[in-house]
Design an enzyme around this catalytic site. Structure first.
Site, short mmCIF file in Angstrom:
data_model
loop_
_atom_site.label_atom_id
_atom_site.label_comp_id
_atom_site.label_asym_id
_atom_site.label_seq_id
_atom_site.Cartn_x
_atom_site.Cartn_y
_atom_site.Cartn_z
N ASP A 113 12.86 -2.69 0.55
CA ASP A 113 12.10 -3.14 -0.61
C ASP A 113 11.31 -1.95 -1.13
O ASP A 113 11.06 -0.97 -0.41
CB ASP A 113 11.17 -4.27 -0.17
CG ASP A 113 10.15 -4.62 -1.23
OD1 ASP A 113 10.55 -4.92 -2.37
OD2 ASP A 113 8.93 -4.55 -0.93
N ASP B 66 8.16 -2.04 -3.84
CA ASP B 66 6.72 -2.26 -3.99
C ASP B 66 6.12 -2.90 -2.74
O ASP B 66 6.59 -3.93 -2.27
CB ASP B 66 6.46 -3.14 -5.21
CG ASP B 66 6.90 -2.47 -6.49
OD1 ASP B 66 6.13 -1.66 -7.03
OD2 ASP B 66 8.04 -2.72 -6.94
N ASP C 267 7.89 -6.89 2.40
CA ASP C 267 6.49 -7.33 2.48
C ASP C 267 6.20 -8.64 1.77
O ASP C 267 5.10 -9.17 1.89
CB ASP C 267 5.57 -6.26 1.88
CG ASP C 267 5.64 -6.23 0.36
OD1 ASP C 267 4.60 -6.42 -0.28
OD2 ASP C 267 6.74 -6.04 -0.18
#
EC number: 3.6.1.-
Length: 272
Positions: free
Chosen positions: A8, A10, A212
């Site tokens: 991922d 961001d 996240d």
């Protein structure tokens, strides 16, 4: 040994200022030197990711739009899926009880009806920008995904409305605490990674993945080694409580973990 590593962007690879740290870039290049295939699995648009890959001189497959597109190293489309036109039409033409701004993504880019300069801060290093337009005039057959941006409580209330209206005709996910996305049915980073893995001749057990947010849930839960950031959404940690937490993106925790994994794989890992 993993053969495919999925990241991922961001809140995972990128630091809070939306920049890729030097230690992280170095660790990614070390993976490439070990013949481990890289893929970036993100909600960001492929146009933005291509620009970033060029500036960073990285070679990677791209899973963009939270699994709605997969592109090869050469930039060829390996997979694509858009929202069903009736879903796009309903979402764009319904008056929802929310304060959220609405954002539409398709192959031309990022479209919105409101000028909100603060949203561009996350794209400062790529220069990627939205196009102001009347969203109701966008052809319903040309919508990849729709995002709502607001505070989390407002979006939680909106999600109830969307679930009641759309049922099983769309996939809803939080890509951040302040961003709720409406995606095509079956579209998520996990399903896209499965398509890419099959294309490359790998099993999902041969993949590792880092994330996240709730839009990483399917991906992290389906690979051989899923790793959660210390700054992850509490809901993600709760749903995947069996997975290890590696540290915060501000400290380039991905690079810390990868360096340990490459150099001392037989020793226990301690978060930075």
């Amino acid at each position: 040994m993993a053969r495919l590593a999925a990241f991922d962007m961001d809140g995972t690879l990128l630091m809070p200022d939306h920049r890729l740290g030097d230690k992280t870039l170095s660790a990614l290049k070390r993976l490439h030197e070990r013949d481990i295939t890289l893929t970036f699995a993100t909600g960001r648009h492929v146009l933005e990711m291509r620009h970033l890959m060029g500036t960073l001189s990285l070679e990677a497959f791209l899973i963009t739009g939270n699994g709605t597109r997969i592109h090869s190293l050469e930039g060829d489309v390996l997979y694509r899926q858009d929202l069903a036109p009736d879903v796009a039409e309903q979402v764009l033409h319904t008056t929802w009880d929310t304060e959220a701004s609405i954002h539409v993504f398709n192959d031309t880019g990022w479209l919105t009806g409101q000028d909100i300069p603060a949203l561009l801060e996350a794209h400062v290093y790529s220069g990627f920008q939205y196009q102001l337009t009347d969203l109701r005039r966008i052809p319903a057959h040309a919508v990849t995904k729709i995002c709502f941006c607001s505070d989390h409580d407002d979006l939680c209330r909106l999600r109830i409305q969307l679930n009641e209206a759309l049922g099983n005709r769309a996939h809803l996910t939080f890509s951040a605490v302040d961003c709720l996305e409406v995606l095509p049915v079956g579209c998520n980073k996990g399903s896209a990674l499965a398509v890419l893995s099959d294309h490359l001749g790998y099993s999902m057990q041969e993949c590792m993945a880092f994330g996240d947010a709730m839009n990483d849930r399917e991906m992290l839960g389906s690979v051989g080694r899923g790793l959660i950031m210390g700054n992850a959404m509490p809901q993600l940690m709760a749903e995947l409580s069996h997975l290890p937490v590696i540290g915060h993106c501000r400290n380039e925790a991905v690079s810390h973990f990868l360096t340990h994994w490459l150099d001392t794989p037989d020793l226990p890992y301690s978060p930075e």
